[in-house]
Design an enzyme around this catalytic site. Structure first.
Site, mmCIF file in Angstrom:
data_model
loop_
_atom_site.group_PDB
_atom_site.id
_atom_site.type_symbol
_atom_site.label_atom_id
_atom_site.label_comp_id
_atom_site.label_asym_id
_atom_site.label_seq_id
_atom_site.Cartn_x
_atom_site.Cartn_y
_atom_site.Cartn_z
ATOM 1 C CE1 TYR A 1 21.362 26.004 34.855
ATOM 2 C CE2 TYR A 1 19.373 27.197 34.632
ATOM 3 C CZ TYR A 1 21.067 26.628 34.404
ATOM 4 O OH TYR A 1 21.768 27.341 33.546
ATOM 5 C CG HIS B 1 27.694 30.103 41.441
ATOM 6 N ND1 HIS B 1 28.682 30.452 42.484
ATOM 7 C CD2 HIS B 1 28.162 29.503 40.201
ATOM 8 C CE1 HIS B 1 29.366 29.390 42.129
ATOM 9 N NE2 HIS B 1 28.938 28.821 40.598
ATOM 10 N NE ARG C 1 25.490 21.221 41.190
ATOM 11 C CZ ARG C 1 25.547 21.694 39.614
ATOM 12 N NH1 ARG C 1 26.484 23.090 39.745
ATOM 13 N NH2 ARG C 1 24.339 21.647 39.168
ATOM 14 C CD GLU D 1 33.081 22.097 35.516
ATOM 15 O OE1 GLU D 1 33.332 23.163 34.914
ATOM 16 O OE2 GLU D 1 32.343 22.828 36.596
ATOM 17 C CE1 TYR E 1 24.668 31.414 34.181
ATOM 18 C CE2 TYR E 1 23.994 28.983 34.014
ATOM 19 C CZ TYR E 1 25.353 29.426 34.741
ATOM 20 O OH TYR E 1 25.872 29.235 35.911
#
Lengths: 329, 172
Positions: free
Chosen positions: A27, A177, A209, A250, A301
Site C-alpha cells: 500500500y 475505510h 490513483r 479500478e 483484506y
C-alpha cells in the site's frame, strides 16, 4: 435476472490501466495529478458495460444507487460536468443542446435523445446523477465535505469490491475505510493520509490513483451477496484460474466540485483474465512477481486469500512452460 | 439530519456512572422510575456544586414536558439521563433534536441495552441479543454474521449474509 458471470474483458490493452510498476506491491500513497482532466472514456466494451450497468440498476435499484434527498443541486452539478466532458471529448457520440434551462442530451451510440429542464428533477426519469451515470460505464460516488471529513451522500455503484452503496450511505471516509470484516488492516494509516490529501484537492485540478484486486469469476463482490461469492472463491483451481480469475483494476479519479465543494469519485473498472497477461510479457512478469509476494493480511483484506495460491500456481505453470520452451530452442 | 447521533449499545454517551462536569453552568438530570435511585444518588453527590434541575418521568406520555425542559436550557448545560432503554432513547433523541451534542449528554442505562442488526439481504433491521455473533433476519430469515460496524443511517450493525453448513441457497 442479472448473471454475475463475467462476460467482458478489456480488449484494447492500450486502455487497460495496468497497476504495477515494480514486482513488489505494498500500500502506498500513489496519488498523481490527472493528466487528462476529462474522465469520459468510450472503450470497445462501452456498450456492453453500460448495458450491463443499466440492467443492474433496473434489477437492484436499492443496491446500486443511493442518495439523500437534499443532494439534488449537487447532482445537477455533476450531470452538467459529465455532459460537457462527454460532448467535448466525443462530439461524434454525445451532443448537448442548451437553450437556457431547456437541455437536450443525445447519446448517438445508443440512439437516445432526452430533453429536460436543468434543475428540475421531475423532468428526468431518474435522479440527475442516476440518470447521467447510466450513459457511462463508470461508478460515481459523491462525497460531501464537512468537518474535515467526507460523507457519502450519493453513490451509483455497479462494480463493488467489498463495498455497498446501501450500507455505506451517509458514512464518513474514515468509517468506509474502517478495517474490513474480522481482519486487521495495515492500510488504516494510508486511508487517513488519503483523506487528508483529498481535503487539499482544488476545483479544476483532479487527481488519480489506481487500486487493484483479483475477481474469481464475478462482476463484483458486494456485501449483499457475500453468502454466494464467499464459498465460490474456493472453486478456483490452478487449471481454471487462467480463465476465471481476472485482474480487476479500478482507476480512481477525484474531482473537487466547484459549487458544492464535494469530491466526486469517478471509478473506471476494467478486467483482464490472467491468461491474457501473456499478451504483454512485462505485465505477466510483474503480476506473477507481485502475487507471489502478497502478505497474508493483505490477501485477506482484498478478499483474495481463498484463491490466491491457485492463481499463483497457474502463473507459475505458464512461466515454467515458457522457460522450458526457451531452453529447448 | 441523517448524521445526527443515535443511541445504540456502544454509544459514547453511555456510561456506567455519571461524571460531574463541573465546568458546566448547570446540570439537568432526567430519570424514569427505573433510574430514579441512580439520579438521586448523583444529585446528592453533587449537591452544592452546580445548580441542578431534575425531572422524573413515567414514559412516552411525558414527551412534551421533556422537550420543554430541554429547550428552555441555556448553552453550557450538561444533561444526565438515567432510564431503562426505551425511555433513554426517547430522551436522548429529544435532546439531539433540540441540538445537543453527545458531549453534552451522559446516559446510564438501567437494565438491558437493545442491539439491532441490518440485514444486507432485505435491508431491514432485527433486534438481536447483546452478545450475539450470528442471527437470523426477522424479515427474510437470512442467516447473518453480525459485523463490528454500526450505521447511524441504518440504525444497526451490519449483518453479512452467509449460508450455514447444511443449508443450500441460490442467489446472484
Amino acid at each position: 435476472m442479472f448473471t454475475q458471470s463475467l462476460d467482458f474483458k478489456t480488449t484494447d490493452l492500450n486502455t487497460f490501466p495496468f497497476p504495477f510498476t515494480s514486482g513488489n506491491y505494498r500500500y502506498s500513497n500513489d496519488l498523481k495529478k490527472l493528466s487528462n482532466v476529462n474522465c469520459i472514456e468510450v472503450t470497445p466494451e462501452y456498450k456492453l458495460q453500460v448495458e450491463t450497468k443499466r440492467r443492474l440498476l433496473e434489477e437492484q435499484p436499492h443496491i446500486r444507487f443511493q442518495s439523500f434527498s437534499h443532494t439534488m443541486e449537487m447532482q445537477w452539478e455533476v450531470l452538467e460536468m459529465l455532459i460537457d466532458m462527454a460532448a467535448d471529448r466525443y462530439p461524434e457520440h454525445f451532443e448537448v443542446i442548451k437553450d437556457g434551462d431547456k437541455w437536450t442530451f443525445k447519446n448517438h451510440i445508443f440512439g437516445e435523445t432526452d430533453s429536460f429542464v436543468y434543475g428540475d428533477a421531475s423532468t428526468l426519469p431518474n435522479e440527475p446523477l442516476d440518470y447521467i451515470g447510466r450513459h457511462f460505464h463508470n461508478d460515481f460516488v459523491l462525497m460531501v465535505h464537512r468537518d474535515s471529513n467526507f460523507y457519502l451522500e450519493v453513490g451509483q455503484v455497479s462494480y463493488a469490491a467489498l463495498f455497498s452503496a446501501n450500507w455505506n450511505k451517509g458514512m464518513s471516509f474514515d468509517e468506509i475505510h474502517a478495517p474490513v470484516p474480522f481482519v486487521s488492516r495495515k492500510g488504516d494509516e494510508l486511508a487517513d493520509r488519503v483523506r487528508k490529501f483529498l481535503l487539499s484537492i482544488e476545483p479544476g485540478k483532479p487527481w488519480t490513483r489506481i487500486n487493484w484486486n483479483l475477481m474469481a469469476d464475478r462482476w463484483d463482490v458486494n456485501y449483499e451477496t457475500m453468502d454466494v461469492w464467499g464459498p465460490q472463491r474456493s472453486e478456483i483451481t490452478p487449471e481454471n484460474a487462467g480463465k476465471l480469475v481476472r485482474l480487476r483494476v479500478e482507476e480512481q479519479k477525484f474531482y473537487r466540485m466547484p459549487r458544492s465543494n464535494a469530491i466526486l469519485f469517478v471509478l473506471n473498472t476494467q478486467f483482464l483474465p490472467l491468461e491474457d497477461l501473456t499478451l504483454r510479457q512485462e505485465w505477466f512478469d510483474l503480476t506473477y512477481s507481485v502475487l507471489q509476494d502478497i502478505p497474508g493480511p493483505m490477501a485477506e483484506y482484498k478478499g483474495i486469500a481463498p484463491f490466491l495460491p491457485q492463481s499463483v500456481e497457474y502463473l507459475r505453470s505458464i512461466d515454467e512452460k515458457k522457460k522450458a520452451k526457451i531452453n529447448n530452442k | 439530519m441523517y448524521n445526527s447521533p443515535v443511541l445504540f449499545d456502544k454509544s459514547i454517551t453511555i456510561v456506567n456512572k455519571f461524571t460531574p462536569r463541573n465546568e458546566r453552568r448547570k446540570f439537568v438530570v432526567i430519570s424514569d422510575q427505573a433510574g430514579y435511585d441512580q439520579a438521586k444518588s448523583f444529585t446528592s453527590e453533587i449537591e452544592g456544586t452546580v445548580p441542578v434541575e431534575c425531572l422524573s418521568i413515567n414514559g412516552m406520555e411525558d414527551k412534551e414536558e421533556i422537550k420543554r425542559l430541554i429547550l428552555s436550557q441555556k448553552m453550557g448545560t450538561q444533561f444526565y439521563i438515567a432510564a431503562a432503554w426505551n425511555n433513554a432513547v426517547m430522551i436522548f433523541s429529544l435532546g439531539v433534536e433540540a441540538g445537543l451534542s453527545e458531549a453534552e449528554i451522559q446516559t446510564v442505562i438501567i437494565g438491558p441495552k437493545r442491539r439491532y442488526v441490518y440485514c444486507m439481504k432485505c435491508f431491514e433491521v432485527s433486534e438481536v441479543e447483546e452478545e450475539a455473533e450470528i442471527a437470523e433476519c426477522d424479515h427474510c430469515k437470512a442467516s447473518l454474521e453480525i459485523g463490528p460496524f454500526y450505521s447511524i443511517v441504518r440504525e444497526g450493525y451490519i449483518g453479512y449474509p452467509y449460508i450455514p453448513i447444511g443449508k443450500v441457497e441460490v442467489g446472484s
